[in-house]
Design a protein around this motif. Structure first.
Motif, PDB file in Angstrom:
ATOM      1  N   GLY A 125       4.586  93.149  82.023  1.00 39.26           N
ATOM      2  CA  GLY A 125       5.723  94.202  81.499  1.00 39.26           C
ATOM      3  C   GLY A 125       5.309  95.443  80.757  1.00 39.26           C
ATOM      4  N   TYR A 126       3.471  95.306  80.956  1.00 38.33           N
ATOM      5  CA  TYR A 126       2.861  96.616  80.286  1.00 38.33           C
ATOM      6  C   TYR A 126       2.726  97.601  81.371  1.00 38.33           C
ATOM      7  CZ  TYR A 126       1.121  93.972  76.352  1.00 38.33           C
ATOM      8  OH  TYR A 126       1.134  93.056  75.150  1.00 38.33           O
ATOM      9  N   THR A 127       2.480  98.785  81.120  1.00 37.39           N
ATOM     10  CA  THR A 127       2.108  99.898  81.896  1.00 37.39           C
ATOM     11  C   THR A 127       0.759 100.005  82.234  1.00 37.39           C
ATOM     12  OG1 THR A 127       1.685 101.518  80.171  1.00 37.39           O
ATOM     13  CG2 THR A 127       4.077 101.294  80.887  1.00 37.39           C
ATOM     14  N   ASP A 128       0.292 100.860  83.350  1.00 31.75           N
ATOM     15  CA  ASP A 128      -1.053 101.149  83.820  1.00 31.75           C
ATOM     16  C   ASP A 128      -1.950 101.362  82.507  1.00 31.75           C
ATOM     17  OD1 ASP A 128      -0.563 100.319  86.256  1.00 31.75           O
ATOM     18  OD2 ASP A 128      -0.465 102.506  87.076  1.00 31.75           O
ATOM     19  N   ASN A 129      -1.601 102.210  81.732  1.00 35.11           N
ATOM     20  CA  ASN A 129      -2.212 102.946  80.538  1.00 35.11           C
ATOM     21  C   ASN A 129      -2.535 101.570  79.669  1.00 35.11           C
ATOM     22  OD1 ASN A 129      -2.224 105.265  81.322  1.00 35.11           O
ATOM     23  ND2 ASN A 129      -0.587 106.266  79.998  1.00 35.11           N
ATOM     24  N   MET A 130      -1.644 100.825  79.330  1.00 36.69           N
ATOM     25  CA  MET A 130      -1.932  99.599  78.536  1.00 36.69           C
ATOM     26  C   MET A 130      -2.912  98.673  79.319  1.00 36.69           C
ATOM     27  SD  MET A 130       2.168  99.125  77.393  1.00 36.69           S
ATOM     28  CE  MET A 130       3.022 100.426  76.886  1.00 36.69           C
ATOM     29  N   MET A 131      -2.579  98.213  80.498  1.00 34.68           N
ATOM     30  CA  MET A 131      -3.593  97.400  81.283  1.00 34.68           C
ATOM     31  C   MET A 131      -5.076  97.820  81.550  1.00 34.68           C
ATOM     32  SD  MET A 131      -1.521  94.800  81.452  1.00 34.68           S
ATOM     33  CE  MET A 131      -2.874  93.563  82.333  1.00 34.68           C
ATOM     34  N   ASP A 152       4.607 100.687  86.927  1.00 35.45           N
ATOM     35  CA  ASP A 152       4.388 101.947  87.639  1.00 35.45           C
ATOM     36  C   ASP A 152       3.982 102.219  89.084  1.00 35.45           C
ATOM     37  OD1 ASP A 152       4.053 102.836  84.904  1.00 35.45           O
ATOM     38  OD2 ASP A 152       1.837 102.797  84.651  1.00 35.45           O
ATOM     39  N   ALA A 153       3.546 100.991  89.536  1.00 36.80           N
ATOM     40  CA  ALA A 153       3.390 101.118  91.025  1.00 36.80           C
ATOM     41  C   ALA A 153       4.737 100.655  92.047  1.00 36.80           C
ATOM     42  CB  ALA A 153       2.236 100.000  91.441  1.00 36.80           C
ATOM     43  N   THR A 154       5.769 100.332  91.060  1.00 32.68           N
ATOM     44  CA  THR A 154       7.246  99.940  91.880  1.00 32.68           C
ATOM     45  C   THR A 154       8.142 100.712  91.584  1.00 32.68           C
ATOM     46  OG1 THR A 154       7.465  98.213  90.336  1.00 32.68           O
ATOM     47  CG2 THR A 154       6.290  97.689  92.321  1.00 32.68           C
ATOM     48  N   ASN A 155       8.036 102.192  91.162  1.00 30.24           N
ATOM     49  CA  ASN A 155       8.757 103.215  90.984  1.00 30.24           C
ATOM     50  C   ASN A 155       9.616 102.743  89.661  1.00 30.24           C
ATOM     51  OD1 ASN A 155       8.655 105.109  93.189  1.00 30.24           O
ATOM     52  ND2 ASN A 155       9.504 103.467  94.417  1.00 30.24           N
ATOM     53  N   GLY A 156       8.998 102.079  88.623  1.00 33.03           N
ATOM     54  CA  GLY A 156       9.619 101.934  87.372  1.00 33.03           C
ATOM     55  C   GLY A 156      10.524 100.616  87.320  1.00 33.03           C
ATOM     56  N   TYR A 157      10.622  99.748  88.590  1.00 38.12           N
ATOM     57  CA  TYR A 157      11.402  98.787  88.483  1.00 38.12           C
ATOM     58  C   TYR A 157      10.627  97.310  88.194  1.00 38.12           C
ATOM     59  CZ  TYR A 157      15.099 101.470  91.000  1.00 38.12           C
ATOM     60  OH  TYR A 157      15.956 102.351  91.176  1.00 38.12           O
ATOM     61  N   GLY A 158      10.632  97.313  86.987  1.00 33.19           N
ATOM     62  CA  GLY A 158       9.900  96.085  86.505  1.00 33.19           C
ATOM     63  C   GLY A 158      10.721  94.759  86.414  1.00 33.19           C
ATOM     64  N   ARG A 167       4.389  93.050  95.775  1.00 38.12           N
ATOM     65  CA  ARG A 167       3.119  93.724  95.884  1.00 38.12           C
ATOM     66  C   ARG A 167       1.923  92.853  95.706  1.00 38.12           C
ATOM     67  NH1 ARG A 167       3.019  99.572  95.087  1.00 38.12           N
ATOM     68  NH2 ARG A 167       4.953 100.397  96.181  1.00 38.12           N
ATOM     69  N   ASN A 168       1.804  91.801  95.064  1.00 37.50           N
ATOM     70  CA  ASN A 168       0.878  90.910  95.092  1.00 37.50           C
ATOM     71  C   ASN A 168       0.892  90.101  96.370  1.00 37.50           C
ATOM     72  OD1 ASN A 168      -0.401  89.894  92.164  1.00 37.50           O
ATOM     73  ND2 ASN A 168       1.515  91.012  91.722  1.00 37.50           N
ATOM     74  N   MET A 169       1.893  89.650  96.872  1.00 37.73           N
ATOM     75  CA  MET A 169       2.088  88.951  98.180  1.00 37.73           C
ATOM     76  C   MET A 169       1.204  89.742  99.325  1.00 37.73           C
ATOM     77  SD  MET A 169       5.743  87.090  98.104  1.00 37.73           S
ATOM     78  CE  MET A 169       5.416  86.539  99.656  1.00 37.73           C
ATOM     79  N   GLU A 170       1.589  91.044  99.186  1.00 41.01           N
ATOM     80  CA  GLU A 170       1.174  91.854 100.478  1.00 41.01           C
ATOM     81  C   GLU A 170      -0.131  91.962 100.058  1.00 41.01           C
ATOM     82  OE1 GLU A 170       1.613  96.730 101.653  1.00 41.01           O
ATOM     83  OE2 GLU A 170       2.189  96.064  99.575  1.00 41.01           O
ATOM     84  N   LYS A 171      -0.868  92.483  98.787  1.00 38.51           N
ATOM     85  CA  LYS A 171      -2.243  92.774  98.772  1.00 38.51           C
ATOM     86  C   LYS A 171      -3.169  91.224  98.745  1.00 38.51           C
ATOM     87  CE  LYS A 171      -5.810  94.737  96.997  1.00 38.51           C
ATOM     88  NZ  LYS A 171      -6.460  95.885  97.718  1.00 38.51           N
ATOM     89  N   LEU A 172      -2.420  90.162  98.655  1.00 38.71           N
ATOM     90  CA  LEU A 172      -3.150  88.860  98.404  1.00 38.71           C
ATOM     91  C   LEU A 172      -3.045  88.252 100.020  1.00 38.71           C
ATOM     92  CD1 LEU A 172      -2.682  87.577  95.181  1.00 38.71           C
ATOM     93  CD2 LEU A 172      -4.502  88.680  95.900  1.00 38.71           C
ATOM     94  N   SER A 173      -2.222  88.975 100.970  1.00 44.87           N
ATOM     95  CA  SER A 173      -1.943  88.193 102.179  1.00 44.87           C
ATOM     96  C   SER A 173      -1.272  86.975 102.314  1.00 44.87           C
ATOM     97  CB  SER A 173      -3.092  88.386 103.014  1.00 44.87           C
ATOM     98  OG  SER A 173      -3.978  89.328 103.189  1.00 44.87           O
ATOM     99  N   ILE A 174      -0.054  86.779 101.358  1.00 45.64           N
ATOM    100  CA  ILE A 174       0.707  85.583 101.312  1.00 45.64           C
ATOM    101  C   ILE A 174       1.936  85.805 102.238  1.00 45.64           C
ATOM    102  CG2 ILE A 174       2.030  83.883  99.659  1.00 45.64           C
ATOM    103  CD1 ILE A 174       0.040  84.819  97.497  1.00 45.64           C
ATOM    104  N   ALA A 175       1.920  84.806 103.160  1.00 46.81           N
ATOM    105  CA  ALA A 175       2.804  85.568 104.253  1.00 46.81           C
ATOM    106  C   ALA A 175       4.607  85.027 104.196  1.00 46.81           C
ATOM    107  CB  ALA A 175       2.660  84.528 105.540  1.00 46.81           C
ATOM    108  N   SER A 176       4.440  83.972 103.217  1.00 46.16           N
ATOM    109  CA  SER A 176       5.630  83.416 102.920  1.00 46.16           C
ATOM    110  C   SER A 176       6.133  83.352 101.271  1.00 46.16           C
ATOM    111  CB  SER A 176       5.994  82.209 103.481  1.00 46.16           C
ATOM    112  OG  SER A 176       7.188  81.480 103.154  1.00 46.16           O
ATOM    113  N   CYS A 177       7.274  83.565 100.995  1.00 48.41           N
ATOM    114  CA  CYS A 177       7.739  83.567  99.533  1.00 48.41           C
ATOM    115  C   CYS A 177       7.347  82.143  98.955  1.00 48.41           C
ATOM    116  CB  CYS A 177       9.198  83.900  99.321  1.00 48.41           C
ATOM    117  SG  CYS A 177       9.490  85.708  99.525  1.00 48.41           S
ATOM    118  N   ALA A 178       7.676  81.000 100.040  1.00 42.89           N
ATOM    119  CA  ALA A 178       7.615  79.577  99.529  1.00 42.89           C
ATOM    120  C   ALA A 178       6.043  79.297  99.277  1.00 42.89           C
ATOM    121  CB  ALA A 178       8.261  78.880 100.675  1.00 42.89           C
TER     122      ALA A 178
END
Length: 272
Positions: A125-131, A152-158, A167-178
């Protein structure tokens, strides 16, 4: 593959900052300065959301909204939200480095998960500046995920939106939500995980939902500890969590359990 590939953790109250105290006192201070004194429960209720959304949610509460009207002679405006947030951000950034110590068991658990081949992601729930403050200090103390993303990377949709998880799934190459597990310490975390369609786990000890300092918790009698843990567990389950663990130490075994139920054909979607 049918087994879990990665775990996406919250930060404060889950992995660092036992009790999630860094933001709470600041929320209380800025509202008090504005003449509207919140209770601890009101300050904590929206915890896990993007912080400006947290402030907005507090002002939308029935009692605080009425109190703002009484003190200021009008309903709150978006300018009020922005002003309160500016004050919040300034105060939080000044103290945040002091709240970056990993919670007991975190470093060892991450080591076990990595040995088991799991990828480690994170949302907050923190912003880039905080992190920018939290991440390096936590790393110095032994905790560093493979990926971190803020709203900040998702157009403010926290939270409770699911996009930081995606975004995590994309970056970490996790193919399925399950194949992903979300672990957090607030109702907002639970909603985020459920909305993303991943396995969703609440962690009790050290959580914002529990709301105790480490010293306060360990000073409780065994009976009182059981009462507090049961209360928080029920809140997470009522919010829809697939599983609840007392401490992060239980997570590797839980992942084994999830892998077993997946082999039997169960998915996280079935429990929504």
């Amino acid at each position: 593959m049918r087994n879990i590939q990665g775990v996406i953790f919250d930060w404060a109250g889950t992995m660092v900052d036992f009790g999630c105290f860094a933001p709470v006192q600041v929320f209380i201070d800025i509202f008090t300065e504005a003449g509207v004194v919140p209770t601890m429960e009101e300050a904590r209720a929206p915890m896990g959301m993007l912080k400006i959304d947290h402030i907005r949610a507090m002002l939308q509460g029935e009692r605080l909204g009425a109190k703002w009207q009484e003190v200021h002679g009008r309903s709150f405006t978006e300018e009020d939200v922005k002003q309160l947030y500016a004050e919040f951000e300034s105060a939080l950034l000044a103290s945040l480095a002091n709240y970056t110590t990993p919670i007991q068991g975190v470093v060892a658990t991450i080591e076990v998960l990595r040995k088991n081949g799991l990828k480690i992601g994170s949302t907050t729930g923190y912003t880039d500046n905080m992190m920018d403050i939290v991440v390096p200090h936590a790393k110095e103390k032994g905790y560093s995920p493979d990926f971190m993303v803020t709203a900040d990377a998702t157009n403010g949709y926290g939270r409770p939106y699911p996009y930081m998880i995606y975004r995590n799934m994309e970056k970490l190459s996790i193919a399925s939500c399950a194949q992903a597990v979300k672990v957090g310490d607030t109702i907002s975390d639970i909603k985020e995980g459920l909305h993303a369609g991943v396995w969703t786990v609440g962690v009790v000890v050290g959580s914002s939902e529990m709301g105790l300092t480490e010293e306060e918790y360990y000073a409780l009698s065994d009976e009182k500890k059981r009462e507090v843990k049961e209360l928080v567990t029920n809140r997470f389950l009522e919010a829809g969590a697939h599983y609840v663990i007392e401490t992060i130490n239980e997570l590797p075994q839980l992942i084994d359990t999830i892998n077993e139920v997946m082999e039997q054909g169960e998915t996280p979607y079935a429990r929504l």
